[in-house]
Design an enzyme around this catalytic site. Structure first.
Site, short mmCIF file in Angstrom:
data_model
loop_
_atom_site.label_atom_id
_atom_site.label_comp_id
_atom_site.label_asym_id
_atom_site.label_seq_id
_atom_site.Cartn_x
_atom_site.Cartn_y
_atom_site.Cartn_z
N ARG A 157 0.81 -1.22 0.00
CA ARG A 157 0.00 0.00 0.00
C ARG A 157 0.85 1.27 0.00
O ARG A 157 0.58 2.19 -0.80
CB ARG A 157 -0.98 -0.02 1.18
CG ARG A 157 -2.11 -1.04 0.99
CD ARG A 157 -2.94 -1.18 2.25
NE ARG A 157 -2.14 -1.74 3.34
CZ ARG A 157 -2.53 -1.79 4.61
NH1 ARG A 157 -3.71 -1.30 4.95
NH2 ARG A 157 -1.77 -2.32 5.53
N ASN A 161 -6.37 -2.80 1.90
CA ASN A 161 -6.42 -4.27 1.96
C ASN A 161 -7.87 -4.70 1.92
O ASN A 161 -8.75 -4.02 2.46
CB ASN A 161 -5.77 -4.78 3.24
CG ASN A 161 -4.26 -4.84 3.14
OD1 ASN A 161 -3.70 -4.80 2.05
ND2 ASN A 161 -3.60 -4.95 4.28
#
Length: 762
Positions: free
Chosen positions: A25, A43
């Site tokens: 990320r 996520n």
């Protein structure tokens, strides 16, 4: 402004694979900032989900960089993209995880990265000397994850509340600890302590100094590591190593040793560049490498062998201990008694290992999923995994076809299981020999964890043909109890399919050499040549069947097989057989004519190991075969034994006893055992390659699969590869999957995948 806005496009991505817990990320956030994109990333149950808006050129660059600039630990398996019509948000954000049934993967544990190592060795750093330092590029993953998606509350770190400094790192996308779920420091993280064999704490100001001092005095330690306990002693202290063997009940099986760095490893073994690469890789397996002579460690570390198992420190605790250790190496072997599973809980270790270790180094970070060290050796530059565990599990493997809901229970020895999700196979770590209740419990615990972690319902179960394997009975009971479809696959077909993997639909010749597996005809087989086409196989040849005097006793006592091979051409009693009591020898002779038959190649290697080494007993599986390879490694192999095949009604047979006859003839002529062993290795490889070349001409197949435990022997594997390539054949062999029985469960899952596809077509 309107004209500019009309050029802005939006795309939504879903990425699957190893994309959680690896810094994915923050990587996406940095990439978006660089290309001036708006959007978000999070996520989710399917993996990583993200949406980006920008110009077509920027979006194109983003898509390309998303694949080409992956974080070091990331592995992308699937990427789905679709367009977006809604307007973009302001800026780019990393947003909260979306919950739901998980279809993502748990990443494997990874060795300490250089950045974290620098911190723990820097007296000015706040993590100086801290044994649980990690970041998104390294540290525990599989061993601490309780559920997916991978977030701290779903790990064994949830009870350790981060201090303000750790929390700031965790929330900062610019930090390499952004969402490093096991992030911790000495203020807020797990701690170590020492105790004696009674479990009483030892109050010392410098725990590692105490460990080092007592190790130098010959003490044995049980050390709690990443996925379980190690038993540790001074690898240069012969008395300490012998004491460890006595207490662990492991008289001869080689012990792994840990060294500080590659410079120390080079003093112990003659390392190739490929071996050095794997030693220092993120997976950090035990690497089998050729001993230096004179060997600088206690000979009892790996008695009678030319190889030593080396590994480098892969956790901060290991690094700190090895930096403090003044010697060359420490024995670092699995924390268990022989035939028992690895200890991984503090109370369990204090109970089971109190008769082995003098002292215990414990910590309070719970291990969710125990996992042993992986073991690897090189065939030239090509890796061959001998034990698939830490660093590799639960990395998925591909299947030829979809086979959702399959449980493949594996073999009796070196057990693993494999579960499937769509066209992915998830192998368990190495569990051990499925011959005791504790190992069976570990099997069930690990299976329960896998099913919960990966959300895996079951539809069918696959097992070996052998009715007496505990794994077979387990599969039959589960199928009946849960109403599952039951499949059984012949042992050596599963071996072949484990090497073919996702390409198993294409026909190939297969050479499978191991100790023993039940054939579909009831014979105890292990030296087989097949034509394999999907889930169907046809035997084209084998080693010639020979008596197996004493049944399973012949595996423990290879002198019995030597006697069986000798019975084909002589009544001579060579030196090793003179060690056997006359009455015992006579009983074995009498059962030769009525005992079971075997084609097992492993028994041939062990019989020759007995003849050439003078030893008569295997103290561990394949010991005399390993000693035979050690002898062959010192020979040249000129004039290799050439044995001609015989055409029988049921296919080609290679009379294995002729290799023993040639070896005995050479020994009588004064040829050194090392040269005899080398001639056998090269001769068997060339004789089998010649048979396969003839079969290739008949079938038109050029691809040859090599599998089975005999191909753990890298010298024999290299000779076989070379011989096949000279005939213009294309060998395929196990690399990421063990060639031994540890890879069978994956082969069984491949079989289930192919059988399902065949059933659907019909």
């Amino acid at each position: 402004m309107g004209k500019v806005s009309s050029r802005i496009k939006g795309r939504r991505f879903v990425l699957q694979g190893r994309v959680q817990g690896v810094g994915f990320r923050p990587f996406v956030a940095r990439l978006a900032a660089r290309l001036d994109l708006k959007g978000w990333v999070r996520n989710g149950p399917e993996g990583v989900e993200l949406a980006v808006w920008g110009t077509p050129r920027a979006l194109s660059a983003f898509s390309a960089s998303l694949i080409s600039e992956l974080p070091p630990l990331a592995r992308l398996q699937r990427l789905r993209v679709r367009g977006l019509s809604e307007p973009p948000p302001e800026g780019f954000a990393i947003v909260e995880t979306r919950q739901g049934p998980s279809h993502t993967l748990a990443p494997p544990d990874v060795a300490t990265c250089q950045a974290c190592l620098s911190e723990i060795l820097d007296p000015g750093d706040r993590r100086f000397g801290y044994p649980f330092t990690n970041c998104t590029d390294c540290g525990p993953r599989y061993t601490v994850i309780e559920a997916l998606p991978y977030d701290r509350p779903k790990t064994s770190m949830r009870s350790f509340e981060m201090c303000p400094e750790c929390l700031a790192e965790y929330r900062d996308p610019r930090s390499r600890r952004f969402h490093a779920e096991p992030n911790a420091c000495p203020v807020c993280g797990p701690q170590i302590w020492l105790c004696d064999a009674r479990g009483e704490r030892i109050p010392v100001a410098d725990p590692l100094a105490f460990v080092v001092r007592t190790l130098r005095e010959g003490a044995l330690w049980a050390l709690k590591g990443l996925g379980g306990f190690h038993l540790v002693c001074d690898a240069q202290n012969e008395a300490a190593v012998r004491l460890l063997r006595e207490r662990k009940r492991r008289p001869k099986k080689p012990l792994a040793v840990m060294v500080r760095d590659l410079a120390a490893a080079r003093k112990i073994a003659e390392l190739t560049p490929a071996e050095e690469h794997w030693l220092s890789s993120p997976e950090a397996p035990i690497v089998l490498a050729r001993k230096r002579r004179p060997f600088p460690l206690a000979e009892s570390v790996a008695p009678g062998l030319h190889l030593v198992g080396l590994l480098l420190p892969y956790t901060p605790l290991h690094h700190l201990l090895l930096r403090a250790w003044p010697g060359l190496a420490l024995v670092m072997t699995s924390g268990n008694l022989s035939e028992e599973p690895l200890c991984y809980r503090n109370e369990e270790a204090l109970s089971r290992l109190s008769g082995v270790a003098d002292y215990f180094l414990l910590h309070d970070r719970p291990i969710v999923a125990p996992v042993d060290d992986s073991v690897l050796r090189l065939c030239g530059d090509r890796p061959v995994l001998l034990r698939r565990a830490r660093g590799f599990v639960p990395e998925p493997l591909s299947l030829p076809r979809r086979a959702p809901g399959t449980l493949a229970v594996g073999p009796l020895l070196k057990n693993t299981f494999t579960v499937t999700r769509e066209d992915q196979a998830l192998m368990s770590p190495h569990l051990g020999d499925l011959e005791s209740l504790p190992i069976l419990r570990r099997f069930e615990e690990t299976l329960t964890h896998y099913r919960r972690l990966f959300d895996l319902p079951l539809e069918q179960v696959v097992c070996d043909l052998h009715p007496d394997y505990l794994s077979t009975r387990l599969a039959e009971e589960r199928a009946q109890k849960e109403g599952l479809r039951l499949l059984k696959v012949q042992h050596h077909l599963a071996h072949a399919l484990s090497a073919l993997g996702e390409s198993a639909e294409e026909p190939a010749l297969a050479l499978v050499l191991d100790g023993a597996g039940l054939g579909e005809d009831g014979l105890i087989r292990g030296g087989e040549i097949y034509l394999v086409e999907g889930p169907v196989f046809r035997r084209l040849g084998s080693l010639s069947p020979v008596p197996l005097p004493g049944g399973q006793a012949a595996e423990r006592e290879p002198w019995r097989m030597l006697l069986a091979y000798l019975s084909f051409f002589t009544e001579e009693v060579p030196e090793p057989l003179r060690k056997i009591p006359a009455e015992k020898l006579e009983v074995a002779r009498r059962v030769l004519s009525r005992g079971p038959l075997t084609t097992g190649a492993g028994r041939l290697f062990e019989a020759l190991g007995c003849l050439l080494s003078g030893e008569t007993v295997n103290h561990y599986e394949g010991e005399l075969a390993a000693r035979l390879e050690a002898l062959a490694a010192e020979g040249v192999g000129e004039r290799p034994y050439q044995v001609a095949p015989r055409r029988e009604r049921k296919g080609v047979q290679l009379p294995a006893w002729e290799f023993v006859r040639e070896a005995l003839r050479d020994l009588r002529a004064g040829v050194p055992p090392e040269e005899v062993a080398a001639r056998f290795h090269r001769g068997l490889a060339q004789s089998l390659a010649r048979v396969l070349s003839e079969l290739s001409e008949k079938t038109g197949l050029r691809r040859v699969v090599l599998s089975g435990g005999c191909f753990q022997n890298a010298l024999f594997l290299e000779e076989t590869l070379s011989a096949l390539e000279k005939y213009g054949l294309f060998p395929v062999f196990n690399s990421r999957i063990p060639p031994n029985d540890g890879g069978l469960s994956y082969g069984q899952a491949v079989y289930a995948s192919l059988s399902r596809a065949s059933a659907q077509r019909s």
